[in-house]
Design a protein around this motif. Structure first.
Motif, PDB file in Angstrom:
ATOM      1  N   PRO A  55      78.527 -11.069  -7.819  1.00 16.66           N
ATOM      2  CA  PRO A  55      79.145  -9.847  -7.351  1.00 16.66           C
ATOM      3  C   PRO A  55      78.100  -8.780  -7.022  1.00 16.66           C
ATOM      4  O   PRO A  55      77.038  -8.714  -7.634  1.00 16.66           O
ATOM      5  N   VAL A  56      78.436  -7.961  -6.045  1.00 19.88           N
ATOM      6  CA  VAL A  56      77.600  -6.834  -5.658  1.00 19.88           C
ATOM      7  C   VAL A  56      78.378  -5.571  -5.979  1.00 19.88           C
ATOM      8  O   VAL A  56      79.576  -5.485  -5.704  1.00 19.88           O
ATOM      9  N   ILE A  57      77.697  -4.594  -6.556  1.00 17.09           N
ATOM     10  CA  ILE A  57      78.333  -3.333  -6.893  1.00 17.09           C
ATOM     11  C   ILE A  57      77.649  -2.237  -6.102  1.00 17.09           C
ATOM     12  O   ILE A  57      76.413  -2.116  -6.117  1.00 17.09           O
ATOM     13  N   LEU A  58      78.451  -1.459  -5.392  1.00 15.37           N
ATOM     14  CA  LEU A  58      77.961  -0.299  -4.661  1.00 15.37           C
ATOM     15  C   LEU A  58      78.427   0.953  -5.393  1.00 15.37           C
ATOM     16  O   LEU A  58      79.545   0.989  -5.909  1.00 15.37           O
ATOM     17  N   VAL A  59      77.595   1.963  -5.421  1.00 16.46           N
ATOM     18  CA  VAL A  59      77.978   3.275  -5.928  1.00 16.46           C
ATOM     19  C   VAL A  59      77.732   4.256  -4.797  1.00 16.46           C
ATOM     20  O   VAL A  59      76.614   4.333  -4.264  1.00 16.46           O
ATOM     21  N   ASP A  60      78.775   4.957  -4.423  1.00 17.53           N
ATOM     22  CA  ASP A  60      78.698   5.899  -3.299  1.00 17.53           C
ATOM     23  C   ASP A  60      78.148   5.240  -2.055  1.00 17.53           C
ATOM     24  O   ASP A  60      77.369   5.816  -1.301  1.00 17.53           O
ATOM     25  N   GLY A  61      78.535   3.973  -1.841  1.00 18.54           N
ATOM     26  CA  GLY A  61      78.167   3.254  -0.629  1.00 18.54           C
ATOM     27  C   GLY A  61      76.791   2.615  -0.626  1.00 18.54           C
ATOM     28  O   GLY A  61      76.413   1.965   0.340  1.00 18.54           O
ATOM     29  N   HIS A  64      73.985  -0.913  -5.894  1.00 19.43           N
ATOM     30  CA  HIS A  64      73.586  -0.493  -7.228  1.00 19.43           C
ATOM     31  C   HIS A  64      73.111  -1.689  -8.063  1.00 19.43           C
ATOM     32  O   HIS A  64      72.077  -1.627  -8.705  1.00 19.43           O
ATOM     33  N   ASP A  65      73.880  -2.751  -8.070  1.00 16.48           N
ATOM     34  CA  ASP A  65      73.591  -3.939  -8.873  1.00 16.48           C
ATOM     35  C   ASP A  65      74.127  -5.173  -8.169  1.00 16.48           C
ATOM     36  O   ASP A  65      74.965  -5.078  -7.272  1.00 16.48           O
ATOM     37  N   VAL A  69      76.443  -6.495 -14.136  1.00 11.69           N
ATOM     38  CA  VAL A  69      76.518  -5.036 -14.159  1.00 11.69           C
ATOM     39  C   VAL A  69      76.081  -4.550 -15.536  1.00 11.69           C
ATOM     40  O   VAL A  69      76.644  -4.961 -16.545  1.00 11.69           O
ATOM     41  N   ASP A  70      75.104  -3.696 -15.542  1.00 14.16           N
ATOM     42  CA  ASP A  70      74.679  -3.065 -16.786  1.00 14.16           C
ATOM     43  C   ASP A  70      75.537  -1.807 -16.959  1.00 14.16           C
ATOM     44  O   ASP A  70      75.461  -0.879 -16.156  1.00 14.16           O
ATOM     45  N   GLU A  71      76.362  -1.809 -17.999  1.00 15.52           N
ATOM     46  CA  GLU A  71      77.328  -0.723 -18.177  1.00 15.52           C
ATOM     47  C   GLU A  71      76.655   0.641 -18.288  1.00 15.52           C
ATOM     48  O   GLU A  71      77.082   1.601 -17.634  1.00 15.52           O
ATOM     49  N   GLN A  72      75.623   0.752 -19.076  1.00 18.69           N
ATOM     50  CA  GLN A  72      74.974   2.048 -19.251  1.00 18.69           C
ATOM     51  C   GLN A  72      74.312   2.513 -17.957  1.00 18.69           C
ATOM     52  O   GLN A  72      74.353   3.683 -17.614  1.00 18.69           O
ATOM     53  N   ARG A  73      73.705   1.593 -17.242  1.00 17.50           N
ATOM     54  CA  ARG A  73      73.071   1.941 -15.961  1.00 17.50           C
ATOM     55  C   ARG A  73      74.107   2.447 -14.968  1.00 17.50           C
ATOM     56  O   ARG A  73      73.861   3.398 -14.228  1.00 17.50           O
ATOM     57  N   LEU A  74      75.289   1.831 -14.962  1.00 17.74           N
ATOM     58  CA  LEU A  74      76.367   2.279 -14.075  1.00 17.74           C
ATOM     59  C   LEU A  74      76.830   3.679 -14.474  1.00 17.74           C
ATOM     60  O   LEU A  74      77.004   4.553 -13.632  1.00 17.74           O
ATOM     61  N   ARG A  75      77.025   3.900 -15.760  1.00 21.78           N
ATOM     62  CA  ARG A  75      77.435   5.229 -16.239  1.00 21.78           C
ATOM     63  C   ARG A  75      76.404   6.292 -15.846  1.00 21.78           C
ATOM     64  O   ARG A  75      76.752   7.387 -15.408  1.00 21.78           O
TER      65      ARG A  75
END
Length: 87
Positions: A55-61, A64-65, A69-75
């Motif tokens: 999976p790919v995770i985008l933050v604000d487009g 990100h990862d 997914v590293d939970e603390q890094r995402l927070r």
């Protein structure tokens, strides 16, 4: 309502995608953020871009990862971008 800040790009039956979704749901529940999800098998441009990374995770487009997914890094990313504006 504003657009979701988090995007999860994955595919059905992917255990890493399920793990990532669980982390994202937990973070969203705690922070009040929302997320959207895209099925890589239904969107050829996403398949071409991210086939080996889901999976790919985008933050604000922005990417990100991927894979996990590293939970603390995402927070941290969500709070940092909230403080300094979306970039």
């Amino acid at each position: 309502m504003p657009d979701p800040r988090i995007t999860l790009i994955g595919k059905p039956g992917c255990h890493l995608c399920d793990d990532a979704r669980a982390v994202i749901e937990r973070v969203c529940a705690d922070t009040g953020e929302s997320f959207t999800e895209h099925d890589i098998l239904q969107e050829p441009e996403l398949l071409a871009a991210y086939a080996e990374q889901i999976p790919v995770i985008l933050v604000d487009g922005k990417q990100h990862d991927y894979w996990r997914v590293d939970e603390q890094r995402l927070r941290t990313a969500l709070s940092r971008r909230r403080l300094f504006g979306r970039r």
